[in-house]
Design a protein around this motif. Structure first.
Motif, PDB file in Angstrom:
ATOM      1  N   SER A 215      77.945 -74.807 -72.630  1.00 55.89           N
ATOM      2  CA  SER A 215      77.212 -75.054 -71.381  1.00 55.89           C
ATOM      3  C   SER A 215      78.050 -75.827 -70.367  1.00 55.89           C
ATOM      4  O   SER A 215      77.644 -75.984 -69.218  1.00 55.89           O
ATOM      5  CB  SER A 215      75.940 -75.847 -71.675  1.00 55.89           C
ATOM      6  N   GLY A 216      79.199 -76.331 -70.815  1.00 55.00           N
ATOM      7  CA  GLY A 216      80.036 -77.156 -69.949  1.00 55.00           C
ATOM      8  C   GLY A 216      79.670 -78.621 -69.964  1.00 55.00           C
ATOM      9  O   GLY A 216      80.220 -79.405 -69.195  1.00 55.00           O
ATOM     10  N   CYS A 217      78.757 -79.014 -70.840  1.00 51.75           N
ATOM     11  CA  CYS A 217      78.243 -80.390 -70.773  1.00 51.75           C
ATOM     12  C   CYS A 217      79.328 -81.437 -70.999  1.00 51.75           C
ATOM     13  O   CYS A 217      79.318 -82.496 -70.348  1.00 51.75           O
ATOM     14  CB  CYS A 217      77.087 -80.594 -71.744  1.00 51.75           C
TER      15      CYS A 217
ATOM     16  N   PHE B 299      71.588 -80.459 -67.285  1.00 50.45           N
ATOM     17  CA  PHE B 299      72.330 -79.204 -67.303  1.00 50.45           C
ATOM     18  C   PHE B 299      71.418 -77.994 -67.384  1.00 50.45           C
ATOM     19  O   PHE B 299      70.407 -78.016 -68.104  1.00 50.45           O
ATOM     20  CB  PHE B 299      73.300 -79.188 -68.494  1.00 50.45           C
ATOM     21  N   TYR B 300      71.807 -76.947 -66.664  1.00 47.75           N
ATOM     22  CA  TYR B 300      71.168 -75.649 -66.819  1.00 47.75           C
ATOM     23  C   TYR B 300      71.543 -75.106 -68.196  1.00 47.75           C
ATOM     24  O   TYR B 300      72.715 -75.130 -68.596  1.00 47.75           O
ATOM     25  CB  TYR B 300      71.636 -74.691 -65.726  1.00 47.75           C
ATOM     26  N   ILE B 301      70.553 -74.625 -68.933  1.00 49.57           N
ATOM     27  CA  ILE B 301      70.772 -74.113 -70.289  1.00 49.57           C
ATOM     28  C   ILE B 301      70.083 -72.764 -70.405  1.00 49.57           C
ATOM     29  O   ILE B 301      69.003 -72.550 -69.847  1.00 49.57           O
ATOM     30  CB  ILE B 301      70.181 -75.083 -71.346  1.00 49.57           C
ATOM     31  N   ASP B 302      70.706 -71.860 -71.145  1.00 50.96           N
ATOM     32  CA  ASP B 302      70.103 -70.551 -71.353  1.00 50.96           C
ATOM     33  C   ASP B 302      70.484 -70.049 -72.745  1.00 50.96           C
ATOM     34  O   ASP B 302      71.379 -70.612 -73.394  1.00 50.96           O
ATOM     35  CB  ASP B 302      70.585 -69.566 -70.284  1.00 50.96           C
ATOM     36  N   GLU B 303      69.802 -69.004 -73.185  1.00 48.94           N
ATOM     37  CA  GLU B 303      70.151 -68.391 -74.461  1.00 48.94           C
ATOM     38  C   GLU B 303      71.632 -68.040 -74.471  1.00 48.94           C
ATOM     39  O   GLU B 303      72.199 -67.639 -73.461  1.00 48.94           O
ATOM     40  CB  GLU B 303      69.340 -67.114 -74.671  1.00 48.94           C
ATOM     41  N   GLY B 304      72.238 -68.185 -75.637  1.00 48.37           N
ATOM     42  CA  GLY B 304      73.645 -67.826 -75.774  1.00 48.37           C
ATOM     43  C   GLY B 304      74.577 -69.017 -75.745  1.00 48.37           C
ATOM     44  O   GLY B 304      75.776 -68.859 -75.998  1.00 48.37           O
ATOM     45  N   VAL B 305      74.057 -70.196 -75.413  1.00 41.01           N
ATOM     46  CA  VAL B 305      74.875 -71.410 -75.482  1.00 41.01           C
ATOM     47  C   VAL B 305      74.182 -72.432 -76.367  1.00 41.01           C
ATOM     48  O   VAL B 305      72.952 -72.467 -76.467  1.00 41.01           O
ATOM     49  CB  VAL B 305      75.162 -72.028 -74.093  1.00 41.01           C
ATOM     50  N   LEU B 306      74.993 -73.255 -76.997  1.00 43.62           N
ATOM     51  CA  LEU B 306      74.462 -74.321 -77.829  1.00 43.62           C
ATOM     52  C   LEU B 306      73.723 -75.330 -76.955  1.00 43.62           C
ATOM     53  O   LEU B 306      74.185 -75.676 -75.865  1.00 43.62           O
ATOM     54  CB  LEU B 306      75.622 -75.016 -78.548  1.00 43.62           C
TER      55      LEU B 306
ATOM     56  N   LEU C  12      80.469 -68.933 -70.071  1.00 41.01           N
ATOM     57  CA  LEU C  12      81.179 -69.176 -68.814  1.00 41.01           C
ATOM     58  C   LEU C  12      80.243 -69.058 -67.616  1.00 41.01           C
ATOM     59  O   LEU C  12      80.372 -69.808 -66.640  1.00 41.01           O
ATOM     60  CB  LEU C  12      82.351 -68.201 -68.682  1.00 41.01           C
ATOM     61  N   GLU C  13      79.272 -68.149 -67.689  1.00 33.94           N
ATOM     62  CA  GLU C  13      78.280 -68.026 -66.606  1.00 33.94           C
ATOM     63  C   GLU C  13      77.438 -69.300 -66.507  1.00 33.94           C
ATOM     64  O   GLU C  13      77.173 -69.797 -65.408  1.00 33.94           O
ATOM     65  CB  GLU C  13      77.360 -66.835 -66.862  1.00 33.94           C
ATOM     66  N   VAL C  14      76.984 -69.802 -67.653  1.00 38.30           N
ATOM     67  CA  VAL C  14      76.179 -71.021 -67.661  1.00 38.30           C
ATOM     68  C   VAL C  14      77.001 -72.202 -67.172  1.00 38.30           C
ATOM     69  O   VAL C  14      76.535 -73.014 -66.358  1.00 38.30           O
ATOM     70  CB  VAL C  14      75.622 -71.286 -69.083  1.00 38.30           C
ATOM     71  N   THR C  15      78.238 -72.311 -67.646  1.00 36.70           N
ATOM     72  CA  THR C  15      79.105 -73.410 -67.214  1.00 36.70           C
ATOM     73  C   THR C  15      79.337 -73.361 -65.711  1.00 36.70           C
ATOM     74  O   THR C  15      79.317 -74.396 -65.035  1.00 36.70           O
ATOM     75  CB  THR C  15      80.451 -73.357 -67.959  1.00 36.70           C
ATOM     76  N   GLU C  16      79.547 -72.166 -65.179  1.00 31.66           N
ATOM     77  CA  GLU C  16      79.789 -72.037 -63.739  1.00 31.66           C
ATOM     78  C   GLU C  16      78.597 -72.553 -62.929  1.00 31.66           C
ATOM     79  O   GLU C  16      78.772 -73.243 -61.911  1.00 31.66           O
ATOM     80  CB  GLU C  16      80.085 -70.588 -63.371  1.00 31.66           C
ATOM     81  N   LYS C  17      77.392 -72.243 -63.383  1.00 36.62           N
ATOM     82  CA  LYS C  17      76.204 -72.755 -62.686  1.00 36.62           C
ATOM     83  C   LYS C  17      76.176 -74.283 -62.705  1.00 36.62           C
ATOM     84  O   LYS C  17      75.801 -74.929 -61.710  1.00 36.62           O
ATOM     85  CB  LYS C  17      74.937 -72.189 -63.325  1.00 36.62           C
TER      86      LYS C  17
END
Length: 288
Positions: free
Chosen positions: A126-128, A84-91, A152-157
């Motif tokens: 993250s949508g994982c 999964f793509y992960i970025d600051e702001g998500v667990l 939601l941005e991270v999940t969409e990616k």
């Protein structure tokens, strides 16, 4: 500087800390920057690396040294059998949550077989969870709910990464507020959530990469860590169909009290599932 020298420097700079594995972290960072696999680093130790890569490597090592999460540096985290793509702001996804996902996949296959099912993933982050379920349950539509725009941005990616945009629906809202307009009352087969469950006063005692860098709102479950369970369990009955499943990840000491909350709301077949260490990790129940 040669690869082997760069790795040695990285390990030395990182040193021994509770939140990292110096050798592994040094390897993972250089793999990422050079876009190579582990075997390449071992077999090309004499390769000279450009000054640009050296500078980036030192920067990443210094960030990691102060506790900045490795997944935020690499923008990547493996979960279950996906990445999964992960970025600051998500667990950052954790192996503990795989127990919840695995239980749902196996249960859904057995219970629903190939029948179309609706699954709501509350606090998707993250949508994982939701994306892994959609990937493995081809008969499922997932409603991935989060209040946070960054999540939601991270999940969409991640949805687009696995081409699941036809079966994973992003929903912006605070828990069930995110699906209120979708007329799903009594039509949901499974509600799943890994809600914030750490007691507020415990957070400052967590290791630095968690307390300092991961989003507090994804961690803080109120004074006793149970705020979201008390909120979700009663309201879930509006959306679950008869024999619908509600499934949570929980803290290791919360099994019996969350089970009692299920039972008080009339759920049956309430079960506590333990992790590989024998600790309470998941609670599930069925709406009669």
């Amino acid at each position: 500087m040669e690869i082997k020298e760069l790795l040695r420097m990285g390990v030395d700079k990182l040193g021994e800390r509770e939140y990292l594995n110096p050798t592994l972290d040094a390897l993972l960072i250089l793999e990422f920057l050079l876009n190579v696999d582990r075997s390449y680093l071992y077999t090309h130790g004499d390769r000279v690396v450009s000054d640009e890569i050296v500078d980036k490597y030192v920067y990443f090592i210094e960030k990691r040294k102060i506790g900045y999460p490795l997944s935020y540096l690499l923008k990547e985290k493996d979960f279950y059998d996906l990445s999964f793509y992960i970025d600051e702001g998500v667990l950052v996804p954790r192996p503990d949550t795989e127990i919840l996902v695995d239980w749902i996949i196996n249960t859904a296959i057995e219970k629903y077989q190939n029948r179309p099912i609706n699954i709501v993933d509350l606090g998707t982050g993250s949508g994982c969870i939701g994306i892994t379920l959609a990937y493995h349950l081809k008969n499922a539509v997932i409603y991935a709910v989060d209040l946070d725009n960054k999540a939601l941005e991270v999940t969409e990616k991640n949805i687009l990464r696995y081409k699941l945009n036809n079966r994973v629906v992003l929903c912006n809202g605070d828990m069930f507020d995110g699906i209120k307009s979708l007329q799903l009352e009594g039509k949901v087969d499974i509600i799943v959530s890994n809600p914030p469950y750490i007691p507020s006063q415990v957070i400052e005692g967590l290791q630095v990469e968690v307390r300092k860098y991961e989003p507090r709102k994804a961690l803080d479950g109120g004074s006793d860590g149970l705020d979201f369970y008390r909120r979700i369990i009663p309201e879930s009955k509006i959306y679950l169909n008869k024999s619908g499943i509600l499934a949570f990840e929980i803290g290791y000491s919360q099994g019996e009290i969350v089970k009692r909350l299920f039972i008080e709301e009339g759920f049956c077949n309430v079960e506590i599932i333990k992790d590989l260490q024998g600790l309470d990790r998941v609670v599930v129940g069925i709406l009669p």
